[in-house]
Design an enzyme around this catalytic site. Structure first.
Site, PDB file in Angstrom:
ATOM      1  CB  SER A 188       0.201  -8.825   2.492  1.00  0.00           C
ATOM      2  OG  SER A 188      -1.140  -8.795   2.921  1.00  0.00           O
ATOM      3  CG  HIS A 216       3.571  -7.394   0.116  1.00  0.00           C
ATOM      4  ND1 HIS A 216       4.373  -7.088   1.207  1.00  0.00           N
ATOM      5  CD2 HIS A 216       2.311  -7.123   0.497  1.00  0.00           C
ATOM      6  CE1 HIS A 216       3.613  -6.685   2.205  1.00  0.00           C
ATOM      7  NE2 HIS A 216       2.354  -6.681   1.802  1.00  0.00           N
ATOM      8  CE  LYS A 245       3.357  -3.155   1.998  1.00  0.00           C
ATOM      9  NZ  LYS A 245       2.020  -2.921   1.449  1.00  0.00           N
TER      10      LYS A 245
END
Ligand SMILES: *Cc1c(COP(=O)(O)O)cnc(C)c1O
Length: 399
Positions: A188, A216, A245
């Site tokens: 990340s 991610h 996310k």
């Protein structure tokens, strides 16, 4: 006693501040989007947002909001129970089945957050007779999850497959029952993609399970946004992920894996057993988000084009970026103070970025981590690039 404790904490807080490491939170007064409103000195202003994990721009998507509202009407607000007592809705099972199908696994299990998924995935599966080999840059929640479990721990340098192999040899020499290799799919702070082809090969060679935290990557990488392993045409054994996310950005986490793994987590995973069921509106929103993500090749194309445009603009301005193809774009500034100061000056210019520094990244590697979103327009990106160039020249960071 309490007085001396408070004094010590105040002293430590002052030290954090003096070192330029103090984190201040800004107040947002609008939904999360490419451009948001913030409150500053009692005044509202509009600002281009370059620091959300809103990769596909779904955080404020009307169809997700509608799905969440409909679920509130049908199922109410909250479950007031953990899953195994009286908290499991048909909606939860539907979402778990849908996640499993999306990620091509047998089954999936929901958690309140990916932090809990990682915190609760190791301990039920492994004991002192087992081994975990973990990447040094893995997310804090993986590190904590490993700490909570009694398996022998081995650490390999970030994405260094030679070092991983050496660690696996060491682990194997003790003849553990099970070896798990744990890695982030995308790291990340750097935006680097894990070397899944070699991880997969080493996992086969050492008969290890490959666990990939794809927080991610889900929605971003691979066909239909299936994630990092799919990006390479491969599959992990265990995928941990977030609903916070790309997949709508609300909250919730999951583990997707083979049936016995998921079944054991449902029996023994402490953050699952002892924490409340996901609110129905979040489950319904996530179902819609998965549908939009799977069909979202146009969003992934926009995301890629936006990231390329921004990278090119900043490189031309003279900034030093970490290379990569992920929409995480680290702008390297080395010193915490510079990262803070540049972020402040960009904020003045209507660009919202956050400086990252120790302890989130190693000392001396402070940076601004830009995160591109499909929700950003070229106009907003160009405004951001121009602001980076101006503020950088003011601070003498670029020519
Ligand atoms: C964001 C993130 C998490 C935590 O996700 P939450 O659902 O917000 O708890 C875990 N692992 C990685 C790699 C992340 O980036």
């Amino acid at each position: 006693m309490s007085k001396t404790t408070y004094r010590r904490l105040q002293y430590e807080l002052r030290t954090i501040e003096q070192e330029g490491l103090f984190k201040r939170e800004r107040l947002i007064t609008s939904p999360q989007a490419g451009e948001i409103r913030v409150s500053r000195n009692g005044r509202e202003q509009s600002i281009v947002n370059l620091c959300a994990n809103n990769y596909l721009g779904l955080a404020n998507h009307p169809e997700i909001i509608a799905a969440a509202k409909a679920a509130m009407d049908e199922y109410g607000y909250g479950m007031a129970s953990v899953r195994f007592i009286c908290g499991t809705l048909d909606l939860h099972r539907k979402l778990e089945r849908r996640i499993a199908e999306y990620l091509e696994m047998d089954d999936a299990i929901l958690f309140a957050a990916a932090f809990d998924a990682n915190g609760g995935v190791f301990e039920p599966l492994l004991t002192a007779e087992d081994a975990i080999v973990s990447d040094s840059l893995n997310h804090a929640s993986i590190i904590d999850g490993i700490r909570l479990c009694k398996a022998k721990r081995y650490r390999f340098e970030n994405n260094n497959m030679t070092h991983l192999e050496a660690q696996l040899e060491q682990a194997a020499a003790e003849s553990p029952r099970t070896i798990v290799i744990a890695t982030d799919g995308v790291f990340s702070m750097d935006g680097t993609i894990a070397n899944i082809p070699q991880l997969r090969q080493l996992a086969y060679r050492f008969d290890a399970l490959l666990l990939v935290d794809d927080c991610h990557a889900t929605g971003v990488l691979g066909p239909q946004g299936k994630g990092t392993a799919a990006h390479f045409g491969l599959q992990a054994d265990i995928i941990t992920g977030t609903l916070g996310k790309s997949l709508g950005g609300a909250a919730g986490g999951f583990v997707a894996a083979a049936q016995p793994v998921v079944d054991m987590l449902r029996q023994r995973s402490r953050p699952y057993l002892f924490s409340n069921a996901l609110p129905p509106m979040l489950a319904a929103g996530a179902l819609k988000a998965i549908e939009l993500s799977r069909a979202g090749d146009n969003l992934r194309l926009a995301l890629r084009q936006n990231a390329q445009r921004f990278r090119k603009g900043l490189q031309q301005a003279g900034y030093r970026l970490l290379e990569g193809e992920h929409p995480i774009i680290p702008v390297m500034l080395d010193e915490a103070r510079l990262a803070q100061e540049l972020a402040n000056r960009l904020y003045e210019r209507g660009i919202y970025v956050t400086g990252f520094f120790y302890p989130v990244v190693p000392r001396g590697q402070a940076r601004i981590r830009v995160q591109i979103s499909a929700a950003l327009t070229f106009e907003q990106l160009d405004k951001a690039i121009a602001a980076f160039a101006q503020a950088g020249r003011e601070l003498g960071l670029i020519p």
